[in-house]
Design a protein around this motif. Structure first.
Motif, PDB file in Angstrom:
ATOM      1  N   ALA A  81       0.826  -1.210   0.000  1.00 14.03           N
ATOM      2  CA  ALA A  81       0.000   0.000   0.000  1.00 14.03           C
ATOM      3  C   ALA A  81       0.857   1.255   0.000  1.00 14.03           C
ATOM      4  CB  ALA A  81      -0.933  -0.003   1.217  1.00 14.03           C
ATOM      5  N   LYS A  82       1.974   1.219   0.716  1.00 15.98           N
ATOM      6  CA  LYS A  82       2.838   2.385   0.834  1.00 15.98           C
ATOM      7  C   LYS A  82       3.764   2.568  -0.370  1.00 15.98           C
ATOM      8  CE  LYS A  82       2.157   4.546   4.788  1.00 15.98           C
ATOM      9  NZ  LYS A  82       1.917   6.013   4.837  1.00 15.98           N
ATOM     10  N   PHE A  83       3.984   1.506  -1.129  1.00 19.20           N
ATOM     11  CA  PHE A  83       4.949   1.574  -2.223  1.00 19.20           C
ATOM     12  C   PHE A  83       4.622   2.666  -3.237  1.00 19.20           C
ATOM     13  CE2 PHE A  83       6.970   0.236  -6.197  1.00 19.20           C
ATOM     14  CZ  PHE A  83       8.281   0.089  -5.776  1.00 19.20           C
ATOM     15  N   PRO A  84       3.359   2.778  -3.719  1.00 20.03           N
ATOM     16  CA  PRO A  84       3.059   3.857  -4.669  1.00 20.03           C
ATOM     17  C   PRO A  84       3.271   5.231  -4.053  1.00 20.03           C
ATOM     18  CG  PRO A  84       1.308   2.205  -4.636  1.00 20.03           C
ATOM     19  CD  PRO A  84       2.182   1.926  -3.467  1.00 20.03           C
ATOM     20  N   THR A  85       2.975   5.363  -2.755  1.00 18.45           N
ATOM     21  CA  THR A  85       3.167   6.623  -2.069  1.00 18.45           C
ATOM     22  C   THR A  85       4.643   6.986  -1.993  1.00 18.45           C
ATOM     23  OG1 THR A  85       1.192   6.224  -0.745  1.00 18.45           O
ATOM     24  CG2 THR A  85       2.723   7.865   0.068  1.00 18.45           C
ATOM     25  N   MET A  86       5.467   5.990  -1.687  1.00 21.21           N
ATOM     26  CA  MET A  86       6.910   6.213  -1.604  1.00 21.21           C
ATOM     27  C   MET A  86       7.478   6.701  -2.928  1.00 21.21           C
ATOM     28  SD  MET A  86       8.804   5.571   1.214  1.00 21.21           S
ATOM     29  CE  MET A  86      10.311   4.780   0.653  1.00 21.21           C
ATOM     30  N   GLN A  87       6.908   6.232  -4.034  1.00 19.98           N
ATOM     31  CA  GLN A  87       7.398   6.630  -5.345  1.00 19.98           C
ATOM     32  C   GLN A  87       7.099   8.097  -5.644  1.00 19.98           C
ATOM     33  OE1 GLN A  87       5.457   3.420  -7.646  1.00 19.98           O
ATOM     34  NE2 GLN A  87       7.514   2.717  -8.211  1.00 19.98           N
ATOM     35  N   LYS A  88       6.035   8.622  -5.042  1.00 19.48           N
ATOM     36  CA  LYS A  88       5.654  10.012  -5.274  1.00 19.48           C
ATOM     37  C   LYS A  88       6.228  10.952  -4.230  1.00 19.48           C
ATOM     38  CE  LYS A  88       1.258   8.786  -7.480  1.00 19.48           C
ATOM     39  NZ  LYS A  88      -0.217   8.910  -7.424  1.00 19.48           N
ATOM     40  N   ALA A  89       6.537  10.419  -3.052  1.00 16.26           N
ATOM     41  CA  ALA A  89       7.014  11.250  -1.949  1.00 16.26           C
ATOM     42  C   ALA A  89       8.513  11.495  -2.048  1.00 16.26           C
ATOM     43  CB  ALA A  89       6.681  10.584  -0.619  1.00 16.26           C
ATOM     44  N   ASP A  90       8.962  12.555  -1.358  1.00 12.60           N
ATOM     45  CA  ASP A  90      10.390  12.814  -1.189  1.00 12.60           C
ATOM     46  C   ASP A  90      10.767  12.326   0.205  1.00 12.60           C
ATOM     47  OD1 ASP A  90      10.761  14.138  -3.681  1.00 12.60           O
ATOM     48  OD2 ASP A  90       9.814  15.922  -2.835  1.00 12.60           O
ATOM     49  N   VAL A  91      11.567  11.269   0.262  1.00 12.78           N
ATOM     50  CA  VAL A  91      11.971  10.686   1.541  1.00 12.78           C
ATOM     51  C   VAL A  91      13.473  10.846   1.689  1.00 12.78           C
ATOM     52  CG1 VAL A  91      11.880   8.660   3.040  1.00 12.78           C
ATOM     53  CG2 VAL A  91      10.119   8.991   1.281  1.00 12.78           C
ATOM     54  N   ILE A  92      13.894  11.391   2.815  1.00  7.46           N
ATOM     55  CA  ILE A  92      15.320  11.519   3.098  1.00  7.46           C
ATOM     56  C   ILE A  92      15.605  10.884   4.450  1.00  7.46           C
ATOM     57  CG2 ILE A  92      15.798  13.543   1.690  1.00  7.46           C
ATOM     58  CD1 ILE A  92      15.384  15.293   4.109  1.00  7.46           C
ATOM     59  N   GLY A  93      16.821  10.377   4.606  1.00  5.71           N
ATOM     60  CA  GLY A  93      17.141   9.706   5.860  1.00  5.71           C
ATOM     61  C   GLY A  93      18.627   9.687   6.129  1.00  5.71           C
ATOM     62  N   TRP A  94      18.962   9.302   7.342  1.00  9.95           N
ATOM     63  CA  TRP A  94      20.351   9.066   7.728  1.00  9.95           C
ATOM     64  C   TRP A  94      20.622   7.575   7.654  1.00  9.95           C
ATOM     65  CZ3 TRP A  94      24.141  12.546   8.534  1.00  9.95           C
ATOM     66  CH2 TRP A  94      23.787  13.870   8.827  1.00  9.95           C
ATOM     67  N   PHE A  95      21.750   7.231   7.090  1.00 17.79           N
ATOM     68  CA  PHE A  95      22.149   5.838   6.958  1.00 17.79           C
ATOM     69  C   PHE A  95      23.435   5.588   7.736  1.00 17.79           C
ATOM     70  CE2 PHE A  95      19.308   6.344   3.446  1.00 17.79           C
ATOM     71  CZ  PHE A  95      18.767   5.083   3.202  1.00 17.79           C
ATOM     72  N   ASP A  96      23.470   4.490   8.459  1.00 16.02           N
ATOM     73  CA  ASP A  96      24.688   3.987   9.076  1.00 16.02           C
ATOM     74  C   ASP A  96      25.163   2.844   8.183  1.00 16.02           C
ATOM     75  OD1 ASP A  96      26.745   3.072  10.610  1.00 16.02           O
ATOM     76  OD2 ASP A  96      25.625   3.024  12.491  1.00 16.02           O
ATOM     77  N   ASP A  97      26.156   3.128   7.350  1.00 19.27           N
ATOM     78  CA  ASP A  97      26.507   2.240   6.244  1.00 19.27           C
ATOM     79  C   ASP A  97      25.281   2.123   5.334  1.00 19.27           C
ATOM     80  OD1 ASP A  97      29.110   1.901   7.091  1.00 19.27           O
ATOM     81  OD2 ASP A  97      28.591   0.240   8.407  1.00 19.27           O
ATOM     82  N   ASP A  98      24.672   0.945   5.234  1.00 21.26           N
ATOM     83  CA  ASP A  98      23.494   0.806   4.376  1.00 21.26           C
ATOM     84  C   ASP A  98      22.220   0.585   5.189  1.00 21.26           C
ATOM     85  OD1 ASP A  98      22.653   0.874   1.647  1.00 21.26           O
ATOM     86  OD2 ASP A  98      22.214  -1.281   1.754  1.00 21.26           O
TER      87      ASP A  98
END
Length: 436
Positions: A81-98
């Motif tokens: 359900a969230k996958f189509p939303t993720m494709q349209k949204a701008d998501v940013i995050g912090w990564f520790d390695d991957d």
């Protein structure tokens, strides 16, 4: 001699370290935090990280399998359900390695503000794993998110807060309420004749979307729902949800009710109407269930309590804060903001504060033309009038009036300025019934 105190807010976790005896241990903890920070990198979160995105939300929200199963969800269904939303949204995050350890998402949306359509950044998906808290990660993410919104012309931001104090410190303020009510079956309004009729429809019908579109077009604060917004609106509802539309005598949709019936209670998720006749017609529909129910429980998102409209007004109503908002770029926001016209030009010199955005920090001159057009420019002179971006947002959104904000010390200005602002700003609270 030490303890962890966990404060889990549904959308972000905050870890507080309490140690009154061993300062060396606290110092060592800080050194470890800095070592961890060196390995961290901020970057966009693509769809390939969907499972990590969902896992972080599940942890921070403390969503259990039992809670998901109670509404018929499984984790894989949420991801789909969230996958189509993720494709349209701008998501940013912090990564520790991957490994994704902190994140925010911005939905591209549009809202009506006193008749003017604004691009809006819908902030959601805010979360940080507790072992990465107190490193300033979330502050940096919010700063970057606001800068990204500004670049995209999203000069206003909405969010549903799970910690009002946290977001206030970052520049957001309350802009809308939700009124929850309970009506006993014998308190339901009696049937009154209307020229139109109510018809039940499917919740995914085009007619329902058109009804909301007609309503939102003239409603202050309303989100203009596209596919993304509708998906979020329905996401956590069970399969038992139903809908009915009121059609006027011209067969035009003038309102709807979204509801479900469970344990002899008529639950109203939302009811909208363009006029009094539509409101009456929809309540006729609710009252027609009299023999099936013991009471009605629902929510309304306007600033007008329901009790006054009922013959038996002794119902239970609870007002609670709902959405928060934030002006992202004050000068750009004002350039499109519709002030009320007047017979003379108006101006205001003041100092504006903002905990994050530099474009909103400093001393400004606001000039309002006779036709209600506003323009902001920076000035170098000192000003005694002071206002924060939080107070400016709630005032311009119509949630709190200038006179009230001055009385409680949130707006520092003389009586003439307060009177001018009272006359210049429309008097209408925002309607926001969405959830994202």
């Amino acid at each position: 001699f030490y303890q962890w105190v966990w404060n889990i807010y549904r959308k972000h976790a905050i870890v507080i370290w309490v140690n009154n005896e061993n300062k060396d241990l606290c110092k060592r903890f800080g050194e470890i935090s800095m070592m961890n920070k060196k390995n961290l990198k901020m970057k966009p979160v693509g769809s390939e990280y969907m499972e990590q995105y969902n896992a972080l939300l599940r942890y921070v929200f403390q969503v259990t399998e039992h809670e998901l199963s109670s509404i018929g969800w499984q984790e894989k269904e949420i991801i789909r359900a969230k996958f189509p939303t993720m494709q349209k949204a701008d998501v940013i995050g912090w990564f520790d390695d991957d490994n994704l350890v902190s994140q925010v998402a911005i939905y591209p949306m549009q809202v009506k503000i006193f008749g003017v359509t604004y691009s809006m950044g819908g902030l959601t998906g805010v979360g940080t794993y507790p072992e990465y808290c107190n490193m300033g990660l979330m502050h940096k993410l919010l700063e970057q998110a606001l800068k990204d919104m500004r670049k995209k012309g999203q000069y206003i931001c909405y969010l549903y807060p799970y910690s009002i104090p946290f977001y206030r410190r970052k520049g957001w303020e309350l802009i809308s309420d939700k009124i929850s009510y309970e009506i006993k079956d014998y308190q339901l309004p009696k049937n009154r004749q209307v020229s139109g009729d109510v018809r039940r429809v499917k919740t995914d019908s085009v007619e329902l979307k058109k009804t909301y579109e007609r309503y939102a077009a003239h409603t202050h604060g309303a989100i203009l729902r596209d596919e993304l917004a509708w998906n979020e609106y329905w996401l956590w509802d069970s399969d038992d949800i139903m809908a009915a539309i009121y059609y006027n005598e011209k067969d035009e949709p003038d309102g709807y009710i979204i509801y479900w019936i469970e344990n002899e209670i008529f639950h109203i998720k939302d009811m909208i109407f363009n006029n009094e006749e539509a409101r009456t017609g929809l309540w006729n529909f609710v009252s027609a269930h009299f023999s099936m129910i013991d009471q009605v429980e629902g929510d309304t998102y306007t600033d007008e309590p329901l009790a006054f409209l009922l013959e038996d007004a002794s119902i239970k109503e609870v007002i609670s804060p709902y959405y928060m908002g934030r002006i992202v770029d004050f000068p750009a926001f004002i350039s499109r903001y519709p002030f009320k016209p007047d017979i003379t030009d108006r101006e205001w010199k003041f100092t504006l504060t903002d905990p994050i955005m530099e474009c909103n920090q400093g001393t400004f001159l606001l000039e309002i033309s006779r036709d209600g057009h506003g323009e902001v420019s920076r000035i170098s002179e000192k000003c005694e009038d002071v206002i924060s971006i939080q107070t400016m947002t709630t005032m311009l959104m119509g949630y709190k009036r200038p006179d009230y904000l001055a009385k409680i010390g949130r707006l520092q200005a003389n009586g003439a300025v307060i009177d001018m602002l009272e006359d210049a700003i429309e008097q209408q609270g925002p309607y926001i019934s969405d959830y994202f």
